[in-house]
Scaffold this motif. Structure first.
Motif, PDB file in Angstrom:
ATOM      1  N   LEU A  24      -4.238   5.189  -2.554  1.00 50.62           N
ATOM      2  CA  LEU A  24      -4.093   4.975  -3.994  1.00 50.62           C
ATOM      3  C   LEU A  24      -3.650   3.559  -4.323  1.00 50.62           C
ATOM      4  O   LEU A  24      -3.907   3.053  -5.419  1.00 50.62           O
ATOM      5  CB  LEU A  24      -3.094   5.976  -4.582  1.00 50.62           C
ATOM      6  CG  LEU A  24      -3.515   7.448  -4.590  1.00 50.62           C
ATOM      7  CD1 LEU A  24      -2.329   8.329  -4.949  1.00 50.62           C
ATOM      8  CD2 LEU A  24      -4.658   7.664  -5.561  1.00 50.62           C
ATOM      9  N   LEU A  49       1.272  11.181  -9.488  1.00 49.10           N
ATOM     10  CA  LEU A  49       0.136  10.963  -8.600  1.00 49.10           C
ATOM     11  C   LEU A  49      -0.502  12.259  -8.128  1.00 49.10           C
ATOM     12  O   LEU A  49      -1.536  12.234  -7.455  1.00 49.10           O
ATOM     13  CB  LEU A  49       0.586  10.157  -7.372  1.00 49.10           C
ATOM     14  CG  LEU A  49       1.266   8.818  -7.650  1.00 49.10           C
ATOM     15  CD1 LEU A  49       1.707   8.172  -6.342  1.00 49.10           C
ATOM     16  CD2 LEU A  49       0.357   7.878  -8.421  1.00 49.10           C
ATOM     17  N   GLN A  65      -3.459  -3.467  -3.442  1.00 48.66           N
ATOM     18  CA  GLN A  65      -2.836  -3.895  -4.699  1.00 48.66           C
ATOM     19  C   GLN A  65      -1.738  -4.920  -4.397  1.00 48.66           C
ATOM     20  O   GLN A  65      -0.746  -4.600  -3.746  1.00 48.66           O
ATOM     21  CB  GLN A  65      -2.263  -2.691  -5.446  1.00 48.66           C
ATOM     22  CG  GLN A  65      -3.337  -1.736  -5.939  1.00 48.66           C
ATOM     23  CD  GLN A  65      -2.815  -0.726  -6.936  1.00 48.66           C
ATOM     24  OE1 GLN A  65      -1.758  -0.920  -7.539  1.00 48.66           O
ATOM     25  NE2 GLN A  65      -3.541   0.365  -7.121  1.00 48.66           N
ATOM     26  N   GLU A  80      -2.194  14.669  -9.521  1.00 47.76           N
ATOM     27  CA  GLU A  80      -3.541  15.000  -9.984  1.00 47.76           C
ATOM     28  C   GLU A  80      -4.621  14.149  -9.330  1.00 47.76           C
ATOM     29  O   GLU A  80      -5.807  14.454  -9.458  1.00 47.76           O
ATOM     30  CB  GLU A  80      -3.620  14.856 -11.502  1.00 47.76           C
ATOM     31  CG  GLU A  80      -2.794  15.903 -12.257  1.00 47.76           C
ATOM     32  CD  GLU A  80      -2.963  15.793 -13.758  1.00 47.76           C
ATOM     33  OE1 GLU A  80      -3.739  14.916 -14.198  1.00 47.76           O
ATOM     34  OE2 GLU A  80      -2.324  16.568 -14.485  1.00 47.76           O
ATOM     35  N   SER A  81      -4.220  13.098  -8.618  1.00 44.04           N
ATOM     36  CA  SER A  81      -5.213  12.267  -7.940  1.00 44.04           C
ATOM     37  C   SER A  81      -5.948  13.031  -6.851  1.00 44.04           C
ATOM     38  O   SER A  81      -7.084  12.689  -6.490  1.00 44.04           O
ATOM     39  CB  SER A  81      -4.534  11.038  -7.317  1.00 44.04           C
ATOM     40  OG  SER A  81      -3.750  11.422  -6.183  1.00 44.04           O
ATOM     41  N   GLY A  82      -5.285  14.071  -6.300  1.00 48.79           N
ATOM     42  CA  GLY A  82      -5.876  14.818  -5.201  1.00 48.79           C
ATOM     43  C   GLY A  82      -5.888  14.053  -3.896  1.00 48.79           C
ATOM     44  O   GLY A  82      -6.545  14.470  -2.924  1.00 48.79           O
ATOM     45  N   ARG A  83      -5.131  12.943  -3.824  1.00 46.12           N
ATOM     46  CA  ARG A  83      -5.187  12.091  -2.639  1.00 46.12           C
ATOM     47  C   ARG A  83      -3.825  11.961  -1.957  1.00 46.12           C
ATOM     48  O   ARG A  83      -3.607  11.041  -1.179  1.00 46.12           O
ATOM     49  CB  ARG A  83      -5.741  10.712  -3.004  1.00 46.12           C
ATOM     50  CG  ARG A  83      -7.130  10.771  -3.610  1.00 46.12           C
ATOM     51  CD  ARG A  83      -7.664   9.388  -3.929  1.00 46.12           C
ATOM     52  NE  ARG A  83      -8.029   8.660  -2.718  1.00 46.12           N
ATOM     53  CZ  ARG A  83      -8.476   7.402  -2.718  1.00 46.12           C
ATOM     54  NH1 ARG A  83      -8.607   6.755  -3.864  1.00 46.12           N
ATOM     55  NH2 ARG A  83      -8.793   6.798  -1.602  1.00 46.12           N
ATOM     56  N   LEU A  84      -2.907  12.868  -2.261  1.00 45.53           N
ATOM     57  CA  LEU A  84      -1.620  12.887  -1.572  1.00 45.53           C
ATOM     58  C   LEU A  84      -1.730  13.733  -0.310  1.00 45.53           C
ATOM     59  O   LEU A  84      -2.428  14.749  -0.286  1.00 45.53           O
ATOM     60  CB  LEU A  84      -0.529  13.475  -2.472  1.00 45.53           C
ATOM     61  CG  LEU A  84      -0.180  12.719  -3.749  1.00 45.53           C
ATOM     62  CD1 LEU A  84       0.936  13.442  -4.487  1.00 45.53           C
ATOM     63  CD2 LEU A  84       0.231  11.287  -3.439  1.00 45.53           C
ATOM     64  N   SER A 100       0.809  -1.211   0.000  1.00 45.17           N
ATOM     65  CA  SER A 100       0.000   0.000   0.000  1.00 45.17           C
ATOM     66  C   SER A 100       0.843   1.262   0.000  1.00 45.17           C
ATOM     67  O   SER A 100       0.370   2.323  -0.397  1.00 45.17           O
ATOM     68  CB  SER A 100      -0.909   0.021   1.224  1.00 45.17           C
ATOM     69  OG  SER A 100      -0.183   0.334   2.399  1.00 45.17           O
ATOM     70  N   SER A 144      -0.723   4.436   1.302  1.00 49.56           N
ATOM     71  CA  SER A 144      -1.556   5.339   0.515  1.00 49.56           C
ATOM     72  C   SER A 144      -2.843   4.657   0.065  1.00 49.56           C
ATOM     73  O   SER A 144      -2.801   3.526  -0.439  1.00 49.56           O
ATOM     74  CB  SER A 144      -0.788   5.823  -0.720  1.00 49.56           C
ATOM     75  OG  SER A 144      -1.655   6.498  -1.618  1.00 49.56           O
ATOM     76  N   GLU A 153       2.801   7.335   4.932  1.00 45.76           N
ATOM     77  CA  GLU A 153       2.413   7.376   3.526  1.00 45.76           C
ATOM     78  C   GLU A 153       3.608   7.736   2.645  1.00 45.76           C
ATOM     79  O   GLU A 153       4.231   8.781   2.821  1.00 45.76           O
ATOM     80  CB  GLU A 153       1.295   8.403   3.347  1.00 45.76           C
ATOM     81  CG  GLU A 153       0.698   8.426   1.947  1.00 45.76           C
ATOM     82  CD  GLU A 153      -0.479   9.387   1.861  1.00 45.76           C
ATOM     83  OE1 GLU A 153      -0.855   9.746   0.735  1.00 45.76           O
ATOM     84  OE2 GLU A 153      -1.021   9.771   2.918  1.00 45.76           O
TER      85      GLU A 153
END
Length: 465
Positions: free
Chosen positions: A92, A321, A96, A323-327, A87, A90, A123
């Motif tokens: 994101l 990453l 996985q 532009e994901s807005g999740r950092l 992970s 994150s 993270e």
């Protein structure tokens, strides 16, 4: 006998002589995790017990027995272990599952390690406080209301609690050293390029982060480092592994330079420098010479070079990453700062780094090791994101409070974090022993002598009156 408290070398010897079996060790390990992990949250992605016991039975029947034969190990959750989720802390990447092992993981597997899960990390490994939105916060085993450090925090806590006898970690800005100091164990940042990274994306330019070992003794760190180290033909940088097969304690006649607070440039919380100097007196008792050393380089120049090169490296990794807005905000800041850099900015920072490397080499003409604390603050409350000030001095970034680890990281020098004991607050702290590039074995010998004189990982803090 509680075998989970034994050193890795002793366990491998007992397994090889069939005094214990891999199944017995695995069962004891899983029982220890069940008893302790819930309170500290060090190990995540723990694998199914039946599967692990099946792999332990297979190890008991195996003919080949490597340096890590039968040892249960958990890998820092920045690295891939085939069949386990990576992970990186994150959302994101949560869930996985990795299809292959990373290079150092494959080397550990080939040496006989049995992977039981992952160890928690911040993270993307950013920040020296182990918390993330996927697996939560990892707590200090000596005070569960406080941080364990990071980013190899889960590894350090698992060692301190007896859940593991060996652990891997990584270190860009003290991530193998700060959590070791705060958890009363050992951590080592090897000479840069001794342990190769993954052969993907750029393999020429970014010379900051490295993988390395953690353990409850320097001799055990040498065992793991010997497995992880050695060049990879797919990468341009690489150093031959030193002889780490028989690390003997050796401190007599060593010369240690004490850098303290860098000539007053760095703020420290009360008690840290005093405790560090007390630890250095142990080396004097072993026949070493310890002397104060004036700062061999500008504090401001070191920091400017460091933040420029770190922005550059982190931005190169995380820009896709953004532009994901999740950092998390600290990651966004690193990326945006890196995107503003010019090639000339990076070049200027590298020139400063080159100057520091040359200056450090001159200091090592007179000393076998340089010493610094592993952190500038005591373990802080676990609900903080990071310390905002030290001794009245405001911190201007989320990592400025870890400035003390920069000299070794910037120059790619080996550094071993050894426990310094406990302060009046009953919290642990450590000191760094920094060596000339390539002097990894010598540092481990020096640290092993200290370990045998103190045995700090087996001790608990004094009970306050």
């Amino acid at each position: 006998m509680d075998i989970t408290g034994l050193e890795a070398g002793d366990l491998v010897g007992m397994l090889s002589r069939k005094e214990i079996g891999a199944q017995e060790l695995m069962r004891a390990t899983l029982e220890r995790i069940a008893a302790t992990n819930g309170a500290v949250n060090a190990i995540v992605e723990l694998r199914d017990e039946d599967t692990l016991m099946k792999e332990a039975r297979a190890a008991d029947n195996a003919a080949s027995r490597g340096a890590l034969f039968g040892l249960p190990m958990a890998v820092k959750d920045l690295a891939n272990v085939a069949g386990l989720a990576t992970s990186q802390g994150s959302p994101l990447f949560a869930g996985q599952v990795a299809q292959t092992d990373d290079l150092h993981v494959a080397r550990m597997r080939a040496a006989g390690a049995i992977f039981i899960g992952k160890t928690n990390t911040p993270e993307f490994g950013l920040g020296s406080h182990t918390f993330n939105p996927v697996h939560g916060v990892t707590l200090n085993p000596y005070d569960p209301g406080r941080s364990c450090g990071g980013s190899s925090g889960g590894a350090a806590v698992a060692l301190a609690c007896g859940m593991l006898s060996l652990a891997d970690g990584s270190d860009m800005m003290g991530s193998l050293r700060n959590p070791a100091g705060w958890c009363n164990v050992y951590g080592m940042r090897p000479s840069w390029s001794l342990v190769p990274s993954e052969p993907r994306a750029d393999t020429f330019l970014h010379q900051l982060s490295t993988n390395g070992p953690m353990a409850r003794s320097p001799r055990d760190m040498a065992r793991l480092l010997a497995v992880m180290a050695g060049p990879d033909p797919r990468q341009p940088h690489g150093a031959a592994a030193p002889d780490l097969g028989d690390i003997r304690p050796k401190a007599k006649d060593a010369r240690i330079g004490w850098l303290g607070d860098w000539g007053g440039a760095w703020p420290f919380e009360a008690g840290i420098l005093d405790l560090s100097e007390e630890a250095l007196r142990v080396f004097e008792g072993l026949g070493a010479t310890v002397e104060p050393v004036q700062p061999p380089f500008s504090r401001d120049a070191l920091w400017q070079s460091w933040v420029t090169l770190r922005h550059w490296a982190v931005s190169a990794n995380l820009t896709p990453l953004l532009e994901s807005g999740r950092l998390k905000p600290e990651a966004v800041w690193e990326v945006e700062q890196g995107q503003r850099l010019s090639a000339l900015d990076v070049h200027k920072a590298s020139v400063i780094r080159s100057g520091w490397f040359a200056a450090a080499a001159r200091v090592f003409d007179h000393y076998d090791a340089l010493a610094l604390p592993t952190a500038q603050v005591w373990p802080f409350p676990a609900d903080w994101t990071y310390p905002k000030e030290i001794a009245g001095q405001q911190m201007d970034s989320y990592h400025r409070w870890m400035e003390v680890v920069v000299p070794a990281s910037l120059a790619g020098l080996p550094a071993v974090a050894v426990p310094a004991g406990f302060g009046e607050n009953c919290l642990p702290m450590g000191i760094q022993l920094i060596g000339r590039r390539g002097d990894d074995a010598r540092l481990l010998e020096l640290a092993q002598a200290y370990h045998e004189a103190t045995l700090w990982p087996t001790r608990r803090p004094p009970v306050p009156s």
